[in-house]
Design a protein around this motif. Structure first.
Motif, mmCIF file in Angstrom:
data_model
loop_
_atom_site.group_PDB
_atom_site.id
_atom_site.type_symbol
_atom_site.label_atom_id
_atom_site.label_comp_id
_atom_site.label_asym_id
_atom_site.label_seq_id
_atom_site.Cartn_x
_atom_site.Cartn_y
_atom_site.Cartn_z
ATOM 1 N N ARG A 503 -72.534 -37.774 65.225
ATOM 2 C CA ARG A 503 -73.391 -38.207 66.336
ATOM 3 C C ARG A 503 -74.693 -37.425 66.356
ATOM 4 O O ARG A 503 -75.771 -37.992 66.546
ATOM 5 C CB ARG A 503 -72.660 -38.026 67.670
ATOM 6 C CG ARG A 503 -71.518 -38.999 67.892
ATOM 7 C CD ARG A 503 -70.870 -38.733 69.231
ATOM 8 N NE ARG A 503 -71.735 -39.094 70.336
ATOM 9 C CZ ARG A 503 -71.796 -38.454 71.501
ATOM 10 N NH1 ARG A 503 -71.032 -37.394 71.707
ATOM 11 N NH2 ARG A 503 -72.585 -38.868 72.454
ATOM 12 N N GLY A 504 -74.578 -36.090 66.154
ATOM 13 C CA GLY A 504 -75.783 -35.275 66.128
ATOM 14 C C GLY A 504 -76.710 -35.667 64.998
ATOM 15 O O GLY A 504 -77.934 -35.779 65.183
ATOM 16 N N PHE A 505 -76.131 -35.908 63.839
ATOM 17 C CA PHE A 505 -76.953 -36.305 62.703
ATOM 18 C C PHE A 505 -77.587 -37.671 62.946
ATOM 19 O O PHE A 505 -78.765 -37.888 62.649
ATOM 20 C CB PHE A 505 -76.109 -36.342 61.435
ATOM 21 C CG PHE A 505 -76.855 -36.891 60.250
ATOM 22 C CD1 PHE A 505 -77.734 -36.092 59.544
ATOM 23 C CD2 PHE A 505 -76.688 -38.210 59.862
ATOM 24 C CE1 PHE A 505 -78.441 -36.598 58.473
ATOM 25 C CE2 PHE A 505 -77.385 -38.723 58.790
ATOM 26 C CZ PHE A 505 -78.267 -37.915 58.093
ATOM 27 N N ALA A 506 -76.806 -38.620 63.480
ATOM 28 C CA ALA A 506 -77.323 -39.971 63.724
ATOM 29 C C ALA A 506 -78.487 -39.939 64.704
ATOM 30 O O ALA A 506 -79.463 -40.682 64.548
ATOM 31 C CB ALA A 506 -76.202 -40.876 64.233
ATOM 32 N N ARG A 507 -78.386 -39.065 65.714
ATOM 33 C CA ARG A 507 -79.501 -38.947 66.675
ATOM 34 C C ARG A 507 -80.766 -38.487 65.978
ATOM 35 O O ARG A 507 -81.863 -38.978 66.247
ATOM 36 C CB ARG A 507 -79.127 -37.985 67.801
ATOM 37 C CG ARG A 507 -78.210 -38.582 68.853
ATOM 38 C CD ARG A 507 -78.199 -37.728 70.119
ATOM 39 N NE ARG A 507 -77.706 -36.387 69.856
ATOM 40 C CZ ARG A 507 -76.435 -36.022 69.953
ATOM 41 N NH1 ARG A 507 -75.520 -36.927 70.295
ATOM 42 N NH2 ARG A 507 -76.066 -34.789 69.718
ATOM 43 N N VAL A 508 -80.617 -37.515 65.066
ATOM 44 C CA VAL A 508 -81.785 -37.038 64.320
ATOM 45 C C VAL A 508 -82.381 -38.175 63.490
ATOM 46 O O VAL A 508 -83.598 -38.288 63.343
ATOM 47 C CB VAL A 508 -81.393 -35.846 63.412
ATOM 48 C CG1 VAL A 508 -82.537 -35.464 62.491
ATOM 49 C CG2 VAL A 508 -80.985 -34.657 64.262
ATOM 50 N N ALA A 509 -81.509 -39.034 62.940
ATOM 51 C CA ALA A 509 -81.970 -40.156 62.126
ATOM 52 C C ALA A 509 -82.460 -41.325 62.973
ATOM 53 O O ALA A 509 -82.940 -42.325 62.437
ATOM 54 C CB ALA A 509 -80.846 -40.627 61.214
ATOM 55 N N GLY A 510 -82.345 -41.209 64.307
ATOM 56 C CA GLY A 510 -82.853 -42.251 65.197
ATOM 57 C C GLY A 510 -81.847 -43.280 65.622
ATOM 58 O O GLY A 510 -82.215 -44.365 66.083
ATOM 59 N N TYR A 511 -80.536 -42.965 65.503
ATOM 60 C CA TYR A 511 -79.484 -43.915 65.877
ATOM 61 C C TYR A 511 -78.523 -43.250 66.842
ATOM 62 O O TYR A 511 -78.270 -42.049 66.762
ATOM 63 C CB TYR A 511 -78.727 -44.405 64.640
ATOM 64 C CG TYR A 511 -79.593 -45.149 63.658
ATOM 65 C CD1 TYR A 511 -79.759 -46.528 63.757
ATOM 66 C CD2 TYR A 511 -80.271 -44.472 62.650
ATOM 67 C CE1 TYR A 511 -80.563 -47.217 62.859
ATOM 68 C CE2 TYR A 511 -81.085 -45.151 61.746
ATOM 69 C CZ TYR A 511 -81.229 -46.519 61.872
ATOM 70 O OH TYR A 511 -82.037 -47.196 60.997
ATOM 71 N N ASN A 512 -77.979 -44.039 67.748
ATOM 72 C CA ASN A 512 -77.003 -43.526 68.706
ATOM 73 C C ASN A 512 -75.647 -44.194 68.462
ATOM 74 O O ASN A 512 -75.563 -45.412 68.282
ATOM 75 C CB ASN A 512 -77.449 -43.811 70.141
ATOM 76 C CG ASN A 512 -78.634 -42.952 70.546
ATOM 77 O OD1 ASN A 512 -78.644 -41.752 70.301
ATOM 78 N ND2 ASN A 512 -79.642 -43.576 71.139
ATOM 79 N N ILE A 513 -74.599 -43.376 68.457
ATOM 80 C CA ILE A 513 -73.240 -43.907 68.357
ATOM 81 C C ILE A 513 -72.410 -43.252 69.451
ATOM 82 O O ILE A 513 -72.722 -42.159 69.918
ATOM 83 C CB ILE A 513 -72.612 -43.643 66.970
ATOM 84 C CG1 ILE A 513 -72.577 -42.136 66.664
ATOM 85 C CG2 ILE A 513 -73.345 -44.404 65.885
ATOM 86 C CD1 ILE A 513 -71.840 -41.812 65.388
ATOM 87 N N PRO A 514 -71.314 -43.884 69.874
ATOM 88 C CA PRO A 514 -70.488 -43.322 70.946
ATOM 89 C C PRO A 514 -69.760 -42.057 70.492
ATOM 90 O O PRO A 514 -69.707 -41.733 69.297
ATOM 91 C CB PRO A 514 -69.488 -44.435 71.263
ATOM 92 C CG PRO A 514 -69.817 -45.578 70.402
ATOM 93 C CD PRO A 514 -70.853 -45.180 69.422
ATOM 94 N N SER A 515 -69.180 -41.352 71.451
ATOM 95 C CA SER A 515 -68.489 -40.098 71.145
ATOM 96 C C SER A 515 -67.240 -40.328 70.301
ATOM 97 O O SER A 515 -66.852 -39.476 69.508
ATOM 98 C CB SER A 515 -68.114 -39.368 72.436
ATOM 99 O OG SER A 515 -67.338 -40.205 73.265
ATOM 100 N N HIS A 516 -66.579 -41.481 70.470
ATOM 101 C CA HIS A 516 -65.411 -41.818 69.658
ATOM 102 C C HIS A 516 -65.653 -43.188 69.028
ATOM 103 O O HIS A 516 -65.096 -44.197 69.453
ATOM 104 C CB HIS A 516 -64.135 -41.838 70.508
ATOM 105 C CG HIS A 516 -63.803 -40.510 71.110
ATOM 106 N ND1 HIS A 516 -63.306 -39.473 70.366
ATOM 107 C CD2 HIS A 516 -63.913 -40.054 72.383
ATOM 108 C CE1 HIS A 516 -63.113 -38.420 71.157
ATOM 109 N NE2 HIS A 516 -63.483 -38.755 72.383
#
Length: 821
Positions: A503-516
């Motif tokens: 999730r942290g990496f995806a945010r840096v790449a500009g994408y959001n995913i849920p916690s699970h």
């Protein structure tokens, strides 16, 4: 199931990122399904009763702290320090052993360690507060030390391969084995009072650096058995005669069915073949549209339980596929002979016929002990060309007589249609498909790597994978329906610790995913970046999130394949777990024929008979067998990676100071690993050599990025650079790189001192900082560049055109396909 869940729980809470959680929260973090909750809670209670976990306030689950002494396996590094891998998992995981505290321990030794709490380490977030000191070598590793003989301090020593030892091993009399400096040798250590004082050469393997010698060194280093014992060879020869008329008459005769194999061009053993019929659903009571036949070599017929052949196959666990060499699980008289489904000969097989509706959904499956006659051997590219209607291209890739009757091309078209339908269904179910590059190495006549080429992307690879996956699922469903324990290929859902990092990496790449994230949500993330600049980085991050599949009797399913029940059935020539499944299917077919000779098997009665059959291990034995086969699989994979890395680095050592495009694949406090794209091989860039050099870099635990404290520049997985080869240490399998340029999202190259975003308080500028010092890697790269002679315009390497006769070399190193995960 209980043993598997206990191992999963212990692995998870031993992770240094784990924070105490309740039983319910822990189950959610591990993705435990509702129907497994009771078994999960029982597993936690059992671990508590055995003292392996503690339930603290609020029933939070933790590991017990280490006691005064701990026993486990020592893993050393070439920098002198090491780690203890405890036999029973402990809080904070492995125990750090400083360089001055390793005593006489060597990698692989079973040791006793005295543990204490270190206040300095306790103050550092995310680190274990414990350190250890080796106080006793309980039992020494029996693996030999393999390395290169060199002159050392007026005498001789062996520089070990890899990182097993920090120092060379002194040898007194290399002449006793006619060894000379530059030879690759195997050494047995002499220990006096527990101290490894010197070694004795037990085997001279040949001149270091020669591909065949390095292959042999890898075989010794990983304890792989190259030769079969005489008793095994004798039993295999006798078994090869077990294909007779009486056995054939007891089987379903499928010799009139049109059957073909599709394999790599260099395949030797053919353990799977396929047939297909397209049906008129209006004429079928179940509205079936296709009937797929998957025919697998009947290895169980030739390898009975308990003999020398069976014991040797189990000890090996699997075939090992090294570059240019295969170490088979079974002697070649079987693996390349009577068990191999070769063209135009009768062979015994296990067959599963699977019927599908128009949407690719399974309607039913039935198993047979069969005799088949393969009509055609095809290569992947040959089959793809026939599907595409290109006969000229097909002939170019043929390994047998290029005769293509209309029946063959028609059935290939049906296979293509069905495989695409199945794939569409599986994608809808959430199957994970990663787009990560792989390459085929190109070798010259001496076995040295001279180039690398991308793997072909023919859909026939996927076609075979889809069919093998369906056959594996059918076998797993059979034993689930009978409620019988069976070895499975299990791949659990990603745990919360791994998905948090994603999730942290995806945010840096500009994408959001849920916690699970569900598999569908991961699939959406992968699809969102497919064929875009961020594809490699995001797909690699998802891969690192996924756990590794393993063998166990637990009905856990396979996350990446979106499969509820999964096993390995399709490769018994090269995998022992498949042989276990085949024997159990033999027991099923025999019981079904006896109890229901003229109708559909009564599963309860059949299951009762199968449970009593000696060919079907009980659950405790399956747990043990699964753990063993998982270990041998990992060992083989590590051996292959190690040798492959050496051979590629041997080539790159000839290109010191030259530049290649690369992608960051790993980030640590000390620096980053960059994979050279062309050769899919990692080197290391020290933090001191990251631009801007002279800045101080720290790892951000929330994003996984390495961040420069002064400039604000961040480096994370997926970032791309032009890197220069600074040094190559073949013995240590280590390559040092320095960054030359950054590569932008569109592929454009940018000066390394121009950040994408100007740091706060500084103007964006390409000017170098005054007084900046070069790191060690940068100095080595500069020195290496000065030593190079001009190589013509551009000075670039890695294209196979370095005027040394390398272009057009032989391809090799591609192992037998592993389509079924």
């Amino acid at each position: 199931m209980a043993a598997y869940l206990q191992r999963r729980i212990l692995r998870h809470i031993a992770d240094h990122r784990y924070a105490p959680r309740s039983v319910a929260q822990l189950a959610a973090d591990l993705g435990v399904e509702d129907d497994q909750r009771t078994a999960f809670e029982q597993a936690v209670r059992q671990l508590e009763s055995e003292g392996q976990v503690l339930l603290g306030s609020g029933a939070q689950v933790t590991l017990p702290p280490p006691g005064d002494t701990v026993i486990g396996t020592f893993r050393g590094s070439d920098r002198g320090f090491g780690f203890l891998i405890p036999e029973e998992p402990l809080a904070y995981g492995d125990v750090f052993i400083p360089p001055h505290a390793t005593g006489s321990a060597l990698s692989g030794d079973r040791v006793k360690v005295r543990v204490k709490r270190d206040p300095k380490r306790a103050a550092a977030p995310g680190r274990s507060p414990y350190v250890g000191r080796v106080v006793e070598v309980v039992s020494a590793s029996e693996k030999p030390i393999v390395g290169t003989l060199v002159r050392h301090r007026g005498g001789f020593a062996v520089v070990p391969d890899g990182r097993a030892l920090p120092d060379p091993v002194t040898v007194r009399d290399p002449g006793a084995k006619d060894a000379k400096p530059g030879d690759k040798v195997a050494v047995e250590l002499i220990r006096i009072d527990g101290e490894p004082t010197e070694g004795v050469i037990t085997e001279v393997l040949g001149e270091a650096g020669e591909p065949d010698v390095e292959t042999l060194a890898t075989i010794r280093n990983y304890g792989l058995a190259e030769e079969f014992p005489d008793a095994v060879v004798r039993e295999a020869r006798a078994a090869s005669q077990l294909m007779n008329a009486a056995d054939a008459e007891s089987r379903t005769d499928l010799r009139d069915v049109f059957i073909a194999t599709i394999d790599p061009p260099d395949a030797r053993d053919f353990d799977d073949a396929i047939s297909i019929d397209k049906l008129d659903p209006a004429e079928q009571p179940d509205r079936a549209c296709w009937e797929l036949g998957v025919h697998i070599a009947d290895v169980a017929h030739f390898v009975p339980v308990g003999g020398a052949l069976d014991e040797e196959a189990y000890a090996r666990g699997n075939s090992t596929y090294l570059p240019r060499k295969v170490i088979p699980m079974l002697p070649e008289v079987l693996s390349n002979g009577v068990c191999s489904l070769q063209e135009d000969v009768d062979r015994f097989a296990k067959t599963v016929f699977i019927r599908f509706d128009g949407g690719g959904h399974v309607l039913d499956a039935r198993f047979h002990r069969s005799i088949i006659h393969s009509n055609k051997r095809l290569t992947y590219l040959e089959a793809q060309a026939l599907i595409d209607g290109d006969l000229r291209e097909a002939r170019k890739h043929a390994k047998t007589e290029p005769h293509y009757p209309r029946e063959l091309t028609q059935r290939l078209q049906w296979m293509d249609e069905l495989a695409k339908t199945i794939r569409k269904r599986r994608l809808k179910d959430g199957m994970i498909v990663l787009g990560l590059p792989d390459v085929e190495l190109v070798f010259d006549d001496s076995g040295r790597v001279v180039d690398a080429e991308p793997e072909d992307d023919a859909f026939t690879h996927t076609l075979i994978e889809m069919f093998m996956v369906e056959a594996n699922e059918a076998a797993a469903r059979l034993f689930d329906a009978m409620k019988l324990p069976m070895i499975r290929r299990v791949h659990p859902d990603p745990d919360a610790l791994s998905t948090d990092e994603l999730r942290g990496f995806a945010r840096v790449a500009g994408y959001n995913i849920p916690s699970h994230p569900t598999r569908h949500e991961l699939q959406q993330l992968l699809d969102a970046v497919r064929n875009k600049p961020a594809q490699y980085s995001v797909h690699l991050a998802v891969l690192k999130t996924l756990s590794k599949a393993e063998y166990a009797p637990a009905p856990v399913g396979h996350f990446a394949l979106a499969s509820k029940h999964y096993t390995h059935f399709t490769s018994p020539i090269r995998r022992y777990p498949d042989l276990i499944v085949h024997r159990a299917i033999d027991a099923y077919v025999a019981a079904a024929h006896e109890l229901s000779p003229n109708g559909k098997p009564h599963l309860k009665r059949v299951a009762k008979a199968v449970r009593k059959d000696d060919r079907c291990p009980n659950e405790d034995r399956l747990v043990e067998m699964g753990q063993h086969c998982s270990r041998t699989e990992r060992n083989s994979e590590q051996a292959e990676r190690d040798l492959r890395k050496f051979l590629v680095m041997q080539l790159l050592a000839e290109h010191l100071g030259e530049d290649f495009e690369g992608t960051v694949t790993g980030v640590t406090n000390a620096g980053v690993f960059v994979q050279i794209d062309k050769y899919v091989t990692d080197g290391f860039v020290a933090a001191a050599d990251l631009p801007p050099t002279g800045d101080r870099w720290r790892l951000n635990p929330n994003t996984g990025a390495l961040v420069a404290q002064r400039s604000g520049r961040a480096v994370t997985i997926g970032h791309r650079f032009v890197v220069r080869i600074a040094s190559v240490d073949l013995s240590a399998r280590r390559m040092e790189l320095v960054v030359v340029e950054a590569i932008g999202a569109g592929g454009e190259r940018k000066p390394i001192d121009t950040p994408d975003t100007p740091p706060r308080g500084r103007k964006k500028s390409g000017a170098k900082e005054p007084g900046r010092k070069r790191g060690k890697g940068a100095k080595k790269a500069h020195q290496a560049t000065q030593k190079l002679k001009p190589r013509g315009k551009g000075g670039k390497a890695g294209k196979g055109d370095d005027k040394s006769g390398h272009k057009g070399g032989k391809k090799g190193g591609k192992k037998k396909r592993r389509p079924d995960r």
